[in-house]
Design an enzyme around this catalytic site. Structure first.
Site, PDB file in Angstrom:
ATOM      1  N   GLY A   1       0.735  -1.263   0.000  1.00  0.00           N
ATOM      2  CA  GLY A   1       0.000   0.000   0.000  1.00  0.00           C
ATOM      3  C   GLY A   1       0.763   1.312   0.000  1.00  0.00           C
ATOM      4  O   GLY A   1       0.132   2.355   0.107  1.00  0.00           O
TER       5      GLY A   1
ATOM      6  N   GLY B   1       2.385   2.543  -2.611  1.00  0.00           N
ATOM      7  CA  GLY B   1       2.541   2.995  -4.005  1.00  0.00           C
ATOM      8  C   GLY B   1       1.746   4.250  -4.319  1.00  0.00           C
ATOM      9  O   GLY B   1       0.665   4.487  -3.775  1.00  0.00           O
TER      10      GLY B   1
ATOM     11  N   CYS C   1      -1.932   3.847  -5.570  1.00  0.00           N
ATOM     12  CA  CYS C   1      -2.538   2.770  -4.813  1.00  0.00           C
ATOM     13  C   CYS C   1      -3.467   3.285  -3.720  1.00  0.00           C
ATOM     14  O   CYS C   1      -3.148   4.246  -3.028  1.00  0.00           O
ATOM     15  CB  CYS C   1      -1.371   1.990  -4.214  1.00  0.00           C
ATOM     16  SG  CYS C   1      -1.741   1.087  -2.767  1.00  0.00           S
TER      17      CYS C   1
ATOM     18  N   ASP D   1       9.436  -1.818  -2.643  1.00  0.00           N
ATOM     19  CA  ASP D   1       8.519  -1.532  -3.743  1.00  0.00           C
ATOM     20  C   ASP D   1       7.463  -0.506  -3.354  1.00  0.00           C
ATOM     21  O   ASP D   1       6.533  -0.810  -2.619  1.00  0.00           O
ATOM     22  CB  ASP D   1       7.847  -2.851  -4.166  1.00  0.00           C
ATOM     23  CG  ASP D   1       6.848  -2.647  -5.282  1.00  0.00           C
ATOM     24  OD1 ASP D   1       6.913  -1.604  -5.960  1.00  0.00           O
ATOM     25  OD2 ASP D   1       5.994  -3.537  -5.476  1.00  0.00           O
TER      26      ASP D   1
ATOM     27  N   GLY E   1       6.150   3.915  -3.037  1.00  0.00           N
ATOM     28  CA  GLY E   1       6.090   5.004  -2.066  1.00  0.00           C
ATOM     29  C   GLY E   1       7.236   5.994  -2.134  1.00  0.00           C
ATOM     30  O   GLY E   1       7.280   6.930  -1.324  1.00  0.00           O
TER      31      GLY E   1
ATOM     32  N   ARG F   1      -1.378   4.632 -13.963  1.00  0.00           N
ATOM     33  CA  ARG F   1      -2.464   4.052 -13.170  1.00  0.00           C
ATOM     34  C   ARG F   1      -1.974   2.879 -12.339  1.00  0.00           C
ATOM     35  O   ARG F   1      -1.063   2.153 -12.736  1.00  0.00           O
ATOM     36  CB  ARG F   1      -3.606   3.598 -14.079  1.00  0.00           C
ATOM     37  CG  ARG F   1      -3.218   2.472 -15.011  1.00  0.00           C
ATOM     38  CD  ARG F   1      -4.333   2.164 -15.981  1.00  0.00           C
ATOM     39  NE  ARG F   1      -4.031   0.997 -16.791  1.00  0.00           N
ATOM     40  CZ  ARG F   1      -4.781   0.562 -17.780  1.00  0.00           C
ATOM     41  NH1 ARG F   1      -5.899   1.199 -18.097  1.00  0.00           N
ATOM     42  NH2 ARG F   1      -4.469  -0.515 -18.468  1.00  0.00           N
ATOM     43  N   GLY F   2      -2.583   2.735 -11.186  1.00  0.00           N
ATOM     44  CA  GLY F   2      -2.298   1.577 -10.341  1.00  0.00           C
ATOM     45  C   GLY F   2      -2.756   0.316 -11.046  1.00  0.00           C
ATOM     46  O   GLY F   2      -3.727   0.345 -11.803  1.00  0.00           O
TER      47      GLY F   2
ATOM     48  N   GLU G   1      -8.282  -1.100  -6.082  1.00  0.00           N
ATOM     49  CA  GLU G   1      -7.404  -0.533  -5.057  1.00  0.00           C
ATOM     50  C   GLU G   1      -6.323   0.316  -5.709  1.00  0.00           C
ATOM     51  O   GLU G   1      -5.171   0.339  -5.300  1.00  0.00           O
ATOM     52  CB  GLU G   1      -6.772  -1.649  -4.221  1.00  0.00           C
ATOM     53  CG  GLU G   1      -7.780  -2.376  -3.345  1.00  0.00           C
ATOM     54  CD  GLU G   1      -7.172  -3.519  -2.556  1.00  0.00           C
ATOM     55  OE1 GLU G   1      -5.947  -3.590  -2.428  1.00  0.00           O
ATOM     56  OE2 GLU G   1      -7.951  -4.345  -2.061  1.00  0.00           O
TER      57      GLU G   1
HETATM   58  P1  XMP Z   1       5.295   3.947  -6.794  1.00  0.00           P
HETATM   59  O1  XMP Z   1       5.016   4.695  -5.521  1.00  0.00           O
HETATM   60  O2  XMP Z   1       6.734   3.976  -7.149  1.00  0.00           O
HETATM   61  O3  XMP Z   1       4.928   2.434  -6.468  1.00  0.00           O
HETATM   62  O4  XMP Z   1       4.414   4.353  -7.922  1.00  0.00           O
HETATM   63  C1  XMP Z   1       4.931   1.430  -7.427  1.00  0.00           C
HETATM   64  C2  XMP Z   1       4.322   0.189  -6.828  1.00  0.00           C
HETATM   65  O5  XMP Z   1       2.963   0.407  -6.444  1.00  0.00           O
HETATM   66  C3  XMP Z   1       2.298  -0.853  -6.362  1.00  0.00           C
HETATM   67  N1  XMP Z   1       1.029  -0.746  -7.073  1.00  0.00           N
HETATM   68  C4  XMP Z   1      -0.178  -0.838  -6.488  1.00  0.00           C
HETATM   69  N2  XMP Z   1      -0.534  -1.090  -5.218  1.00  0.00           N
HETATM   70  N3  XMP Z   1      -2.807  -0.938  -5.829  1.00  0.00           N
HETATM   71  C5  XMP Z   1      -1.847  -1.185  -4.907  1.00  0.00           C
HETATM   72  O6  XMP Z   1      -2.189  -1.489  -3.754  1.00  0.00           O
HETATM   73  C6  XMP Z   1      -2.526  -0.667  -7.142  1.00  0.00           C
HETATM   74  O7  XMP Z   1      -3.402  -0.440  -7.977  1.00  0.00           O
HETATM   75  C7  XMP Z   1      -1.141  -0.642  -7.476  1.00  0.00           C
HETATM   76  N4  XMP Z   1      -0.485  -0.439  -8.651  1.00  0.00           N
HETATM   77  C8  XMP Z   1       0.833  -0.514  -8.347  1.00  0.00           C
HETATM   78  C9  XMP Z   1       3.184  -1.871  -7.029  1.00  0.00           C
HETATM   79  O8  XMP Z   1       3.774  -2.644  -6.011  1.00  0.00           O
HETATM   80  C10 XMP Z   1       4.203  -0.994  -7.761  1.00  0.00           C
HETATM   81  O9  XMP Z   1       5.419  -1.646  -8.000  1.00  0.00           O
END
Ligand code: XMP
Length: 494
Positions: free
Chosen positions: A307, A309, A312, A344, A346, A402-403, A430
């Protein structure tokens, strides 16, 4: 050590500053400072930076840049339903970008037509074909120049440079020796054959030049760039893994939101049963128990972060997660130095990289930090933006970030994993989706990060990253300054 755990409980990046120590470095040049790290037990990097397996971040273009700069890209699995070939293609592109010795160069038979040679050159993007007979014995070389302006029905044998006019090396040869041969004999291509004259490889001047130009690049034993690829833990993941392995992927990542789970245990067991000791990273976890659970199941690397990210919303929606520095310390304590950890998510500013690496990460995985760069996949859209000073409207290019658990990303790969539950409302997204202004190549972004990382090492009183980590873990209290609210404002609010 339990003091350290108590000190980071509930804490993340902006909760600490690091106290400067006597600096021993005379230069802060990233090329002269050892920044090397392990991504997983058998994949080492000269630079501890990895691009996230997200469908708006890492495909071949990003993975090539990361590997050339000394890090690693992990190709996402968010392709359209059941589309394994698309992900495999991305891996193949990376593996064919650079070579040391090309063990399987494109070949053609002396009896083939020049038209068919032209087609092979066009399709493969390669300008030289090695001419071999049915027993793979070397017969000659055919270049794009040889087929230019020549009638299509002529045979390859009529235009190729034949074996007796070629410089050929018998057996294996180092790249340095090959370079010497190329200089002395004024050639650009050196075919390698065994004692029966059977083709065993090809070395090109272009590849030797590239190897020298990019001394930090992450390469496999054959001099090709390394690349990772993500698979899931359900659905087509084993078939996907098999195809990716065939394409030469260097490490696979079983990536699911909650890796400390029965789903992961089953996936790991099935993976090891089928693929033996293929290099495998798994995640994500964020607790001591979670990291130990994966370690006990024989993974080669662990992805840490629930969580944090940028794209995220897991913590907002479920209220579960662990602040990232606490998660890293917990996981490091659980597995020691045995298994590399990938920090990974944040990281919002370059200073967060050294924090993630000191508190337990071996490498950092970044998504948001690369959003909007040229090498990210996806279309560029133009939006009208009002300039605050002049109130003028200008058209600005944006890309989507996008997440992977955002509605958009989930719907796009629905039929891969959740073919039975196409009801979008039940997806429980999420992740967020937003547009980011275009900002040029990821290369200067990476070199900026490395300069800042080198400065951090200098401030920390060490000569290299490994040394600073050792010093930190021996006496964390010498470095860690827990910030007050006003200390945080003074440090990070600008
Ligand atoms: P940053 O902060 O560098 O993080 O953009 C990248 C990481 O975020 C995670 N990620 C997600 N986590 N929902 C989540 O809970 C999502 O939709 C999502 N998309 C990415 C993932 O671990 C990535 O490497």
């Amino acid at each position: 050590m339990s003091d350290l755990l108590a000190a980071v409980r509930g804490c993340t990046f902006d909760d600490f500053l690091l106290a400067p120590r006597f600096s021993v470095l005379e230069r802060r040049d990233p090329k002269s400072i050892d920044l090397s790290a392990r991504f997983s037990q058998h994949v080492s990097l000269k630079v501890p930076i990895v691009s996230a397996n997200m469908d708006t971040i890492t495909r071949s273009a990003m993975a090539v840049v990361l590997a050339e700069e000394g890090g690693l890209g992990v190709i996402d699995r968010g392709f359209r339903g059941g589309d394994i070939a698309a992900q495999v293609r991305e891996v193949e592109i990376v593996k064919r970008t650079q070579h040391g010795v090309i063990p399987d160069p494109y070949t053609i038979s002396p009896e083939d037509s020049l038209a068919s040679a032209s087609r092979t050159m066009q399709k493969s993007g390669v300008g030289t074909l090695v001419v071999v007979d049915g027993a793979r014995k070397l017969k000659g070389l055919l270049t794009a120049r040889d087929v230019r302006f020549v009638a299509g029905q002529k045979r390859v044998s009529e235009r190729m440079t034949p074996l007796d006019k070629l410089v050929v090396h018998k057996g294996e040869i180092s790249l340095d020796e090959a370079e010497q041969v190329m200089i002395q004999r004024k050639i650009k291509k050196l075919p390698l054959v065994d004692h029966q004259g059977v083709l065993i490889g090809l070395i090109t001047a272009k590849d030797i030049i590239e190897q020298k130009r990019l001394p930090l690049a992450t390469r496999d034993a054959q001099g090709r760039l390394r690349v990772g690829a993500a698979i899931g833990a359900k659905g087509d993941y084993l078939e996907r893994a098999a195809e990716l392995i065939k394409a030469g992927v260097d490490v696979l990542v079983i990536d699911i939101a909650h890796g400390h789970s029965v789903v992961m245990a089953k996936a790991l067991e099935a993976f090891r049963a089928r693929f033996g000791d293929v290099e495998l990273v798994a995640g994500n976890v964020a607790t001591e128990e979670g990291a130990r659970y994966l370690a006990e199941r024989g993974v080669n690397g662990i992805k840490v972060g629930i969580g944090p990210g940028g794209g995220c919303t897991t913590r907002l929606n479920t209220n579960f997660g662990v602040p990232q520095l606490q998660a890293l310390v917990e996981c490091r304590m659980a597995v020691g130095d045995r298994i590399p950890l990938i920090a990974d998510g944040g990281i919002k500013r370059d200073g967060g990289i050294i924090e993630a690496l000191l508190f337990g990460g071996d490498t950092v995985m970044l998504g948001n930090a690369f959003a909007g760069t040229t090498e990210t996949p996806g279309e560029t859209v133009h939006k009208s933006v009002v300039l605050p000073e002049s109130q003028k409207v200008v058209r600005v290019p944006f890309k989507v970030f996008r997440g992977m658990a955002s509605i958009g990303a989930m719907v796009d790969r629905l039929d891969v994993e959740d073919a039975d539950s196409v009801d979008v409302e039940t997806l429980g997204a999420e992740g967020l989706e937003f547009s980011v202004p275009l900002r040029g190549s990821a290369r200067p972004v990476i070199s900026g990060m490395l300069k800042h990382l080198s400065s951090s090492i200098s401030y920390g009183g060490a000569a290299g990253l490994g040394e600073l980590k050792k010093m930190f873990w021996e006496r964390p209290e010498d470095y860690m300054i827990k910030l007050s609210e006003s200390g945080r404002r003074e440090s990070f609010e600008r």
